[in-house]
Scaffold this motif. Structure first.
Motif, PDB file in Angstrom:
ATOM      1  N   CYS A 114       1.435   1.997  15.282  1.00 46.85           N
ATOM      2  CA  CYS A 114       0.480   1.433  16.245  1.00 46.85           C
ATOM      3  C   CYS A 114      -0.787   0.864  15.608  1.00 46.85           C
ATOM      4  O   CYS A 114      -1.573   0.207  16.288  1.00 46.85           O
ATOM      5  CB  CYS A 114       0.096   2.482  17.285  1.00 46.85           C
ATOM      6  SG  CYS A 114      -0.952   3.811  16.661  1.00 46.85           S
ATOM      7  N   GLY A 115      -1.020   1.111  14.308  1.00 52.12           N
ATOM      8  CA  GLY A 115      -2.193   0.566  13.638  1.00 52.12           C
ATOM      9  C   GLY A 115      -3.451   1.407  13.779  1.00 52.12           C
ATOM     10  O   GLY A 115      -4.506   1.022  13.284  1.00 52.12           O
ATOM     11  N   HIS A 116      -3.348   2.561  14.437  1.00 44.63           N
ATOM     12  CA  HIS A 116      -4.508   3.458  14.589  1.00 44.63           C
ATOM     13  C   HIS A 116      -5.010   3.871  13.204  1.00 44.63           C
ATOM     14  O   HIS A 116      -4.228   4.095  12.293  1.00 44.63           O
ATOM     15  CB  HIS A 116      -4.105   4.689  15.414  1.00 44.63           C
ATOM     16  CG  HIS A 116      -5.172   5.721  15.523  1.00 44.63           C
ATOM     17  ND1 HIS A 116      -6.349   5.505  16.204  1.00 44.63           N
ATOM     18  CD2 HIS A 116      -5.249   6.980  15.024  1.00 44.63           C
ATOM     19  CE1 HIS A 116      -7.094   6.591  16.128  1.00 44.63           C
ATOM     20  NE2 HIS A 116      -6.456   7.494  15.412  1.00 44.63           N
ATOM     21  N   ARG A 117      -6.336   3.974  13.054  1.00 42.15           N
ATOM     22  CA  ARG A 117      -6.937   4.337  11.760  1.00 42.15           C
ATOM     23  C   ARG A 117      -7.678   5.660  11.866  1.00 42.15           C
ATOM     24  O   ARG A 117      -8.269   5.971  12.887  1.00 42.15           O
ATOM     25  CB  ARG A 117      -7.932   3.262  11.319  1.00 42.15           C
ATOM     26  CG  ARG A 117      -7.265   1.935  11.020  1.00 42.15           C
ATOM     27  CD  ARG A 117      -8.336   0.868  10.732  1.00 42.15           C
ATOM     28  NE  ARG A 117      -7.698  -0.383  10.417  1.00 42.15           N
ATOM     29  CZ  ARG A 117      -7.408  -0.802   9.190  1.00 42.15           C
ATOM     30  NH1 ARG A 117      -7.704  -0.051   8.163  1.00 42.15           N
ATOM     31  NH2 ARG A 117      -6.855  -1.961   8.993  1.00 42.15           N
TER      32      ARG A 117
ATOM     33  N   LYS B 200       0.848  -1.195   0.000  1.00 39.18           N
ATOM     34  CA  LYS B 200       0.000   0.000   0.000  1.00 39.18           C
ATOM     35  C   LYS B 200       0.879   1.239   0.000  1.00 39.18           C
ATOM     36  O   LYS B 200       1.976   1.237   0.544  1.00 39.18           O
ATOM     37  CB  LYS B 200      -0.914   0.021   1.220  1.00 39.18           C
ATOM     38  CG  LYS B 200      -2.036  -0.982   1.161  1.00 39.18           C
ATOM     39  CD  LYS B 200      -2.965  -0.807   2.327  1.00 39.18           C
ATOM     40  CE  LYS B 200      -4.082  -1.824   2.282  1.00 39.18           C
ATOM     41  NZ  LYS B 200      -4.934  -1.750   3.453  1.00 39.18           N
ATOM     42  N   PRO B 201       0.390   2.334  -0.571  1.00 42.54           N
ATOM     43  CA  PRO B 201       1.174   3.570  -0.551  1.00 42.54           C
ATOM     44  C   PRO B 201       1.263   4.145   0.863  1.00 42.54           C
ATOM     45  O   PRO B 201       0.417   3.866   1.711  1.00 42.54           O
ATOM     46  CB  PRO B 201       0.387   4.499  -1.477  1.00 42.54           C
ATOM     47  CG  PRO B 201      -0.983   3.941  -1.540  1.00 42.54           C
ATOM     48  CD  PRO B 201      -0.861   2.471  -1.307  1.00 42.54           C
ATOM     49  N   THR B 202       2.297   4.925   1.092  1.00 40.62           N
ATOM     50  CA  THR B 202       2.490   5.553   2.404  1.00 40.62           C
ATOM     51  C   THR B 202       2.515   7.066   2.246  1.00 40.62           C
ATOM     52  O   THR B 202       2.738   7.588   1.163  1.00 40.62           O
ATOM     53  CB  THR B 202       3.803   5.089   3.063  1.00 40.62           C
ATOM     54  OG1 THR B 202       4.891   5.456   2.226  1.00 40.62           O
ATOM     55  CG2 THR B 202       3.802   3.595   3.307  1.00 40.62           C
ATOM     56  N   ALA B 203       2.259   7.753   3.357  1.00 43.18           N
ATOM     57  CA  ALA B 203       2.236   9.217   3.342  1.00 43.18           C
ATOM     58  C   ALA B 203       2.849   9.744   4.630  1.00 43.18           C
ATOM     59  O   ALA B 203       2.896   9.050   5.650  1.00 43.18           O
ATOM     60  CB  ALA B 203       0.805   9.714   3.216  1.00 43.18           C
ATOM     61  N   ASN B 204       3.325  10.972   4.577  1.00 36.32           N
ATOM     62  CA  ASN B 204       3.820  11.654   5.775  1.00 36.32           C
ATOM     63  C   ASN B 204       2.625  12.255   6.502  1.00 36.32           C
ATOM     64  O   ASN B 204       2.246  13.388   6.271  1.00 36.32           O
ATOM     65  CB  ASN B 204       4.805  12.771   5.400  1.00 36.32           C
ATOM     66  CG  ASN B 204       6.094  12.228   4.850  1.00 36.32           C
ATOM     67  OD1 ASN B 204       6.546  11.174   5.254  1.00 36.32           O
ATOM     68  ND2 ASN B 204       6.683  12.946   3.922  1.00 36.32           N
ATOM     69  N   GLU B 205       1.997  11.462   7.349  1.00 39.95           N
ATOM     70  CA  GLU B 205       0.846  11.881   8.149  1.00 39.95           C
ATOM     71  C   GLU B 205       1.125  11.522   9.597  1.00 39.95           C
ATOM     72  O   GLU B 205       1.565  10.417   9.889  1.00 39.95           O
ATOM     73  CB  GLU B 205      -0.428  11.177   7.683  1.00 39.95           C
ATOM     74  CG  GLU B 205      -0.912  11.601   6.326  1.00 39.95           C
ATOM     75  CD  GLU B 205      -1.526  12.991   6.336  1.00 39.95           C
ATOM     76  OE1 GLU B 205      -2.113  13.396   7.367  1.00 39.95           O
ATOM     77  OE2 GLU B 205      -1.418  13.681   5.307  1.00 39.95           O
ATOM     78  N   GLU B 206       0.853  12.447  10.507  1.00 39.91           N
ATOM     79  CA  GLU B 206       1.113  12.193  11.925  1.00 39.91           C
ATOM     80  C   GLU B 206      -0.067  11.505  12.572  1.00 39.91           C
ATOM     81  O   GLU B 206      -1.218  11.945  12.450  1.00 39.91           O
ATOM     82  CB  GLU B 206       1.398  13.499  12.668  1.00 39.91           C
ATOM     83  CG  GLU B 206       1.785  13.254  14.123  1.00 39.91           C
ATOM     84  CD  GLU B 206       2.136  14.525  14.861  1.00 39.91           C
ATOM     85  OE1 GLU B 206       2.004  14.532  16.094  1.00 39.91           O
ATOM     86  OE2 GLU B 206       2.537  15.502  14.218  1.00 39.91           O
ATOM     87  N   CYS B 207       0.220  10.422  13.272  1.00 39.38           N
ATOM     88  CA  CYS B 207      -0.787   9.681  14.017  1.00 39.38           C
ATOM     89  C   CYS B 207      -1.123  10.452  15.290  1.00 39.38           C
ATOM     90  O   CYS B 207      -0.232  10.809  16.054  1.00 39.38           O
ATOM     91  CB  CYS B 207      -0.271   8.286  14.352  1.00 39.38           C
ATOM     92  SG  CYS B 207      -1.397   7.321  15.399  1.00 39.38           S
TER      93      CYS B 207
ATOM     94  N   LYS C  44      -3.740   4.373   8.055  1.00 39.99           N
ATOM     95  CA  LYS C  44      -3.453   3.414   9.121  1.00 39.99           C
ATOM     96  C   LYS C  44      -2.010   3.636   9.544  1.00 39.99           C
ATOM     97  O   LYS C  44      -1.090   3.523   8.727  1.00 39.99           O
ATOM     98  CB  LYS C  44      -3.645   1.977   8.655  1.00 39.99           C
ATOM     99  CG  LYS C  44      -3.372   0.957   9.747  1.00 39.99           C
ATOM    100  CD  LYS C  44      -3.617  -0.456   9.251  1.00 39.99           C
ATOM    101  CE  LYS C  44      -3.293  -1.471  10.326  1.00 39.99           C
ATOM    102  NZ  LYS C  44      -3.431  -2.841   9.823  1.00 39.99           N
ATOM    103  N   CYS C  45      -1.803   3.961  10.811  1.00 37.53           N
ATOM    104  CA  CYS C  45      -0.473   4.240  11.330  1.00 37.53           C
ATOM    105  C   CYS C  45       0.431   3.021  11.154  1.00 37.53           C
ATOM    106  O   CYS C  45       0.040   1.893  11.477  1.00 37.53           O
ATOM    107  CB  CYS C  45      -0.557   4.620  12.803  1.00 37.53           C
ATOM    108  SG  CYS C  45       1.053   4.907  13.566  1.00 37.53           S
TER     109      CYS C  45
END
Length: 106
Positions: A98-101, A60-67, A94-95
């Motif tokens: 930790c897997g947080h969505r 899956k693609p990834t992004a610079n997003e803060e959990c 999805k982090c």
């Protein structure tokens, strides 16, 4: 796909003949046309990316997003059209730590 000359319905193969599902008309298979037919018997699903909760996130693609839960700065994401066609799509994150969505709106 072959269509019936009598009623216009789609025909299906039955041995060496094509049979109309609606009117029952039968015609011999066109051997040259059969070479251009596409069959899904050999279809594979190795290029499908799973999006269920328990699916692997590999690929899956990834992004610079803060959990917001753990502060990690990378997340996997998928994009889905959740509204009407004239609205921007929704990104589901999805982090990676930790897997947080969570959802992201454009």
């Amino acid at each position: 796909m072959q269509f019936c000359d009598e009623c216009g319905s789609m025909m299906h193969a039955d041995g060496d003949e094509m049979v109309c599902k609606s009117c029952g008309a039968r015609v011999p298979k066109d051997k040259e046309a059969a070479k251009s037919f596409v069959s899904t018997e050999k279809q594979t699903f190795d290029d499908v990316i799973e999006t269920s909760e328990e699916a692997s996130d590999e690929g899956k693609p990834t992004a610079n997003e803060e959990c917001k839960k753990c502060g990690h700065d990378r997340a996997w994401y998928t994009i889905k059209q959740t509204g009407s066609a004239d609205e921007p799509p929704t990104r589901f994150f999805k982090c990676m730590e930790c897997g947080h969505r969570w959802r992201g709106y454009s």
